[in-house]
Design a protein around this motif. Structure first.
Motif, mmCIF file in Angstrom:
data_model
loop_
_atom_site.group_PDB
_atom_site.id
_atom_site.type_symbol
_atom_site.label_atom_id
_atom_site.label_comp_id
_atom_site.label_asym_id
_atom_site.label_seq_id
_atom_site.Cartn_x
_atom_site.Cartn_y
_atom_site.Cartn_z
ATOM 1 N N ALA A 69 0.755 -1.257 -0.044
ATOM 2 C CA ALA A 69 0.049 -0.019 -0.008
ATOM 3 C C ALA A 69 0.657 1.040 -0.025
ATOM 4 N N SER A 70 1.895 1.321 0.772
ATOM 5 C CA SER A 70 2.819 2.272 0.637
ATOM 6 C C SER A 70 3.569 2.445 -0.542
ATOM 7 N N TYR A 71 3.980 1.207 -1.248
ATOM 8 C CA TYR A 71 4.524 1.603 -2.524
ATOM 9 C C TYR A 71 3.415 2.168 -3.677
ATOM 10 N N ALA A 72 2.202 1.855 -3.683
ATOM 11 C CA ALA A 72 1.168 2.327 -4.384
ATOM 12 C C ALA A 72 0.988 3.892 -4.171
ATOM 13 N N THR A 73 0.972 4.277 -2.814
ATOM 14 C CA THR A 73 0.905 5.593 -2.640
ATOM 15 C C THR A 73 2.201 6.354 -3.259
ATOM 16 N N ALA A 74 3.223 5.784 -2.735
ATOM 17 C CA ALA A 74 4.502 6.576 -3.565
ATOM 18 C C ALA A 74 4.142 6.620 -4.971
ATOM 19 N N GLY A 75 3.517 5.503 -5.774
ATOM 20 C CA GLY A 75 3.707 5.542 -7.035
ATOM 21 C C GLY A 75 2.496 6.647 -7.607
ATOM 22 N N ALA A 76 1.412 6.828 -6.573
ATOM 23 C CA ALA A 76 0.581 7.613 -7.135
ATOM 24 C C ALA A 76 1.039 9.201 -6.814
ATOM 25 N N LEU A 77 1.893 9.352 -5.953
ATOM 26 C CA LEU A 77 2.644 10.613 -5.822
ATOM 27 C C LEU A 77 3.539 11.103 -6.954
ATOM 28 N N ALA A 78 4.079 10.021 -7.579
ATOM 29 C CA ALA A 78 5.371 10.206 -8.489
ATOM 30 C C ALA A 78 4.343 10.265 -9.887
ATOM 31 N N MET A 173 6.501 7.491 -12.773
ATOM 32 C CA MET A 173 6.506 8.645 -13.422
ATOM 33 C C MET A 173 6.042 8.522 -15.058
ATOM 34 N N LEU A 174 6.570 7.536 -15.494
ATOM 35 C CA LEU A 174 6.050 7.345 -16.795
ATOM 36 C C LEU A 174 4.563 7.089 -17.186
ATOM 37 N N SER A 175 4.007 6.809 -15.968
ATOM 38 C CA SER A 175 2.570 6.513 -16.478
ATOM 39 C C SER A 175 1.631 7.738 -16.807
ATOM 40 N N GLY A 176 2.314 9.098 -16.073
ATOM 41 C CA GLY A 176 1.532 10.158 -16.215
ATOM 42 C C GLY A 176 0.194 10.583 -15.491
ATOM 43 N N SER A 177 -0.004 9.725 -14.671
ATOM 44 C CA SER A 177 -1.197 9.782 -13.847
ATOM 45 C C SER A 177 -0.906 9.281 -12.366
ATOM 46 N N ALA A 178 -1.837 9.638 -11.376
ATOM 47 C CA ALA A 178 -1.610 9.289 -10.078
ATOM 48 C C ALA A 178 -2.118 7.734 -10.160
ATOM 49 N N LEU A 179 -3.208 7.364 -10.964
ATOM 50 C CA LEU A 179 -3.765 6.124 -11.008
ATOM 51 C C LEU A 179 -2.867 5.103 -11.734
ATOM 52 N N GLY A 181 0.455 5.347 -11.656
ATOM 53 C CA GLY A 181 1.634 5.512 -11.151
ATOM 54 C C GLY A 181 1.425 4.614 -9.930
ATOM 55 N N ALA A 182 0.370 4.528 -9.355
ATOM 56 C CA ALA A 182 -0.083 3.380 -8.283
ATOM 57 C C ALA A 182 -0.110 2.111 -8.887
ATOM 58 N N GLY A 183 -0.751 1.827 -10.189
ATOM 59 C CA GLY A 183 -0.779 0.715 -10.720
ATOM 60 C C GLY A 183 0.660 0.084 -11.065
ATOM 61 N N VAL A 184 1.696 0.962 -11.308
ATOM 62 C CA VAL A 184 2.980 0.355 -11.558
ATOM 63 C C VAL A 184 3.522 0.020 -10.267
ATOM 64 N N MET A 185 3.396 0.641 -9.235
ATOM 65 C CA MET A 185 3.983 0.336 -7.992
ATOM 66 C C MET A 185 3.329 -0.704 -7.470
ATOM 67 N N LEU A 186 1.927 -1.009 -7.474
ATOM 68 C CA LEU A 186 1.197 -2.108 -7.272
ATOM 69 C C LEU A 186 1.737 -3.329 -7.847
#
Length: 258
Positions: A69-78, A173-179, A181-186
């Motif tokens: 969950a913390s990874y996904a949060t960081a990904g959403a921020l990125a 960051m390459l995803s270009g969106s919070a959603l 980015g969260a998906g990448v880190m998930l």
């Protein structure tokens, strides 16, 4: 931009040998909260949980759920940060540069796991400032005797300075969106799950196996190959006769929708 999640999952799976070497941090933090009680094998407090119960499984699941969950949060921020400059990100030259950077980070991660080059350690040192604020919260949790506490411990441990996580945040960051980015880190977090869950249930002996140099070498070579193939694809070619569509599946590249 398009980011295939399958190679991200594979990087998490191969790179989780690095996590095995960093497990001692949270065990140490939890043992401080325990006082004189002997530290358990990560992350299950076996001294306080009946062996025959399902509690160890629940604790491992809760811990890893918090960590992911913390990874996904960081990904959403990125991803959200990158999305805030979406106009610039739409420029082809910057897109190519971003994909090159993401794959260079994979090359650096592969070399890092192989102990061939420790450049990512500089990023981990930079993250120590954040960790100084997070680690006191971990100590205040007390013994990890409940799933709730283990979830909270995992959520805090997810912010531990880690070059592998930082390298994947570039991809987020390459995803270009919070959603996105969260998906990448998930996907990355789920890739690390099998090894860390096994370590949590099997204890110190399995952790020692994953920390062996030859295991890290093989996993590092796999990630290094991902990065090099990705760079070849971004450059517009194929590598070692590998068809371009296979490189698109296995590596972080500019897909058709990028």
């Amino acid at each position: 931009m398009n980011v295939s999640l399958f190679p991200v999952f594979l990087v998490g799976l191969a790179g989780s040998v690095h996590c095995a070497g960093m497990c001692g941090g949270i065990v140490g933090a939890l043992s401080v909260a325990r006082g004189p009680v002997a530290a358990p094998a990560f992350p299950v407090p076996v001294r306080t949980v009946p062996v025959r119960s399902l509690a160890p499984v629940a604790h491992v699941a809760a811990y890893n759920a918090g960590r992911i969950a913390s990874y996904a949060t960081a990904g959403a921020l990125a991803g959200g940060l990158a999305g805030s400059v979406a106009g610039l990100a739409s420029l082809p030259a910057l897109q190519s540069g971003a994909y090159v950077l993401a794959n260079l980070m994979l090359v650096a991660l592969g070399l890092y796991l192989m102990d061939a080059w420790r450049g990512l350690a500089v990023l981990e040192q930079g993250g120590q400032a954040l960790w100084r604020h997070v680690s006191p919260l971990l100590r205040r949790l007390g013994p990890g005797t409940t799933p709730g506490r283990m979830f909270a411990a995992g959520a805090l441990w997810g912010w531990l300075p880690c070059g592998m996580v930082y390298s994947m945040l570039v991809t987020a960051m390459l995803s270009g969106s919070a959603l996105g980015g969260a998906g990448v880190m998930l996907a990355f977090g789920l890739g690390t799950l099998p090894m860390l869950a096994a370590i949590g249930l099997a204890g110190v002996k399995l952790r020692s196996l994953f920390r062996m140099h030859r295991v890290r070498l093989v996993c590092g070579l796999v990630i290094l190959a991902f990065g090099l193939l990705g760079l070849a694809r971004v450059a517009g070619g194929s590598a070692a006769g590998v068809p371009a569509h296979w490189i698109d599946v296995l590596c972080i590249t500019q897909g058709a929708g990028a």
